[in-house]
Design a protein around this motif. Sequence first.
Motif, mmCIF file in Angstrom:
data_model
loop_
_atom_site.group_PDB
_atom_site.id
_atom_site.type_symbol
_atom_site.label_atom_id
_atom_site.label_comp_id
_atom_site.label_asym_id
_atom_site.label_seq_id
_atom_site.Cartn_x
_atom_site.Cartn_y
_atom_site.Cartn_z
ATOM 1 N N ALA A 258 -9.542 -0.468 -26.640
ATOM 2 C CA ALA A 258 -8.580 -1.406 -26.057
ATOM 3 C C ALA A 258 -7.137 -0.973 -26.324
ATOM 4 O O ALA A 258 -6.214 -1.503 -25.745
ATOM 5 C CB ALA A 258 -8.813 -2.801 -26.621
ATOM 6 N N ARG A 268 -8.354 1.607 -16.269
ATOM 7 C CA ARG A 268 -8.416 0.282 -16.897
ATOM 8 C C ARG A 268 -8.630 0.409 -18.392
ATOM 9 O O ARG A 268 -9.332 1.273 -18.876
ATOM 10 C CB ARG A 268 -9.582 -0.510 -16.297
ATOM 11 N N LEU A 269 -8.018 -0.522 -19.116
ATOM 12 C CA LEU A 269 -8.267 -0.599 -20.543
ATOM 13 C C LEU A 269 -9.614 -1.283 -20.730
ATOM 14 O O LEU A 269 -9.954 -2.207 -20.010
ATOM 15 C CB LEU A 269 -7.189 -1.435 -21.213
ATOM 16 N N SER A 271 -11.501 -3.853 -22.382
ATOM 17 C CA SER A 271 -11.204 -5.018 -23.204
ATOM 18 C C SER A 271 -12.498 -5.518 -23.818
ATOM 19 O O SER A 271 -13.584 -5.208 -23.354
ATOM 20 C CB SER A 271 -10.553 -6.114 -22.372
ATOM 21 N N ALA B 196 -5.691 -6.267 -23.845
ATOM 22 C CA ALA B 196 -6.297 -5.462 -22.788
ATOM 23 C C ALA B 196 -6.784 -6.348 -21.647
ATOM 24 O O ALA B 196 -6.637 -6.001 -20.474
ATOM 25 C CB ALA B 196 -7.439 -4.628 -23.360
ATOM 26 N N GLN B 197 -7.336 -7.511 -21.980
ATOM 27 C CA GLN B 197 -7.799 -8.428 -20.927
ATOM 28 C C GLN B 197 -6.638 -8.843 -20.029
ATOM 29 O O GLN B 197 -6.748 -8.862 -18.800
ATOM 30 C CB GLN B 197 -8.400 -9.709 -21.543
ATOM 31 N N ASN B 200 -5.251 -5.904 -17.856
ATOM 32 C CA ASN B 200 -6.144 -5.637 -16.722
ATOM 33 C C ASN B 200 -5.976 -6.686 -15.631
ATOM 34 O O ASN B 200 -5.981 -6.374 -14.443
ATOM 35 C CB ASN B 200 -7.603 -5.610 -17.186
ATOM 36 N N GLU B 203 -2.868 -6.009 -13.627
ATOM 37 C CA GLU B 203 -3.054 -4.885 -12.702
ATOM 38 C C GLU B 203 -3.895 -5.281 -11.483
ATOM 39 O O GLU B 203 -3.594 -4.893 -10.360
ATOM 40 C CB GLU B 203 -3.697 -3.701 -13.443
#
Lengths: 328, 328
Positions: A258, A268-269, A271, B196-197, B200, B203
Amino acid sequence: MTHLLEVKRLSARYYTPGGVVRAVDSISYSLDQGETLGLVGESGCGKSASALCLLRLLPDPPGRIVGGEILFDGRDLLQLSDREMRKVRWSEIAMVFQDPLASLNPVLTIGFQIQEVLRLHEGMTYRQSRDRARELLGLVGIPDPERRLDQYSHEYSGGMRQRAMIAMALACKPRLLIADEPTTALDVTLQAQIVDLVKELQQKLGMAVIWISHDLGVIARLAQRVMVMYAGAIVEEADVRALYHTPGHPYTRGLLRATPHAGAGRERLASIPGQPPDLIEALPGCPFAPRCEHTVQRCRQEVPVLEPVGPAHRVSCWQKDGLAGGAG
Amino acid sequence: MTVAEAPELVRVEGLKQYYPVNRGVLFRRQVGAVRAVDGISFLIRRGETLGLVGESGCGKSSTGRAILQLQRPTAGRVFLDGVELTGIKGRTLRRMRRRMQMIFQDPYASLNPRMTAGQILSEPLEIHRLARGRRKERVRELMDLVGLNPGYADRYPHEFSGGQRQRIGIARALALQPDFIICDEPVSALDVSIQAQVINLLEDLQERFGLTYLFIAHDLSMVRHISDRVAVMYLGRIVESAGRDDLYEDPLHPYTQALISAVPLPDPDLEARRSRIVLQGDPPDPADPPAGCNFCTRCPVAVDRCHQEDPPLQEVRPGHWAACHLVA
């Protein structure tokens, strides 16, 4: 060889109106002379609470240590009288906190506060303590220490204040320094200064350091060994390289994935879904199970134990054998 | 169409934001000014993300507020889609506000604790008299869009976690279907796994609605991850701006170089190998900036000229701008 610090099955609880919070849940670890241990985890995972326990500074009420032993140099700190414990603080174990402005007294000069520690713990005279305080400010890289001694904390910048806190913590040459997110409130360029300073001082003075942080980057820079905490428990402990290159616990891997890496593109990270559990409700199984992609039936029923997966590498996960070795 | 050819959406010309410094109790008089933003210019193309990085107090948040006219800038002009925002007020400005929104850092402070999530999300619709007769439905749509359970519309902010609260803040910014969103440190108050959530989600929303972002942050790794182009601020000025990869792989300005080298990386081997530029001292007071280049007091390579002449921001290579005498 005996360890400098040995923590055995330490547990602490917060007794709140909403219920009993299991802040620290039976953690065991050890630390040797001169070693740097990184303690990583997200807010509320018990990393600060476990550090406060070492100094018996957990706010009581609502907090209380409910079990375990803290052997420092062979002595159990939990058995000491309050008077004996006061001698351990500063002289043997010192702590630096995240927010220096909240830890420094705004109506006393910085010099007075450092000298007070020296007079009380080392029995120094005013003259001696003043000389030593000046020396300490110089040691932590504060320019013009003579003038700075007579200034108040509001006259210091953020980075300077944290340096002054470190000077104070080092006043009695402690054998263990606990640094609780000391650079989190600072900008990156100042953070780099403080991390380098602590590393340098550690080598010079030979003390052990426990560095608490949520930032995996800072820990990679300075720790030799790392422990990852989740929901009050240690989920993984390893040598710094093993932890970053072959993380064994799904939570550690999730954290590493993450964090955006340098050189990574705009993909994409990864998560970690969901949120950390509420520590008031007692979960029957692994606390990470609800967020874990490898959960099997057993994870929801039995609490996993911290077991070795390699030399000096322990992981608390029922699925560790299937996962170990695979990089995150 | 690539982002580089897209039409411009936001243009900022010579933006200045000064805050007065007053002295005296009975006869308050202005004795100086904090130059939070000191003459900056840039443009953002439609569908692009411009990252604005810098340390605390460099003026990046003031820049965001001045663009949205939440604070009237001291000087300079701001255009959104060709309309000059600095010249309009009242109803005309309110109509433009529909097209530009902001996501704030602190999801605790930016949501009214006495309003439910549903009320928070329908307030902008009421103010702009939109979605009349189908507001409840629109609120459910918005909650669904940001990954919140629409059944929670009657809950208050304190009943949500930090990450969920930030999702409410994002949904509120989307309510009026804006073109342009300023994200002011949207994830710095959140834990790594939750960050990170949220990134994302931002984006995904950008792709879906063709949004244009100004992403303000101090976390260089996160800015690198999300931005197309990056501008670095120091003491109220832009010192360097370039395409993302260009800036991170070949930084020209000594401040950018130091900043990037100070970012801790989550890899102990890389950390041990890389050389770092550790800046000495603290940033100067923005009420009393140094003569010549703003960075000359901390610059490791400053020459005499840097203390006398202020370097302009010049295009050193196509699309790569820097304000330094030594690179131009």
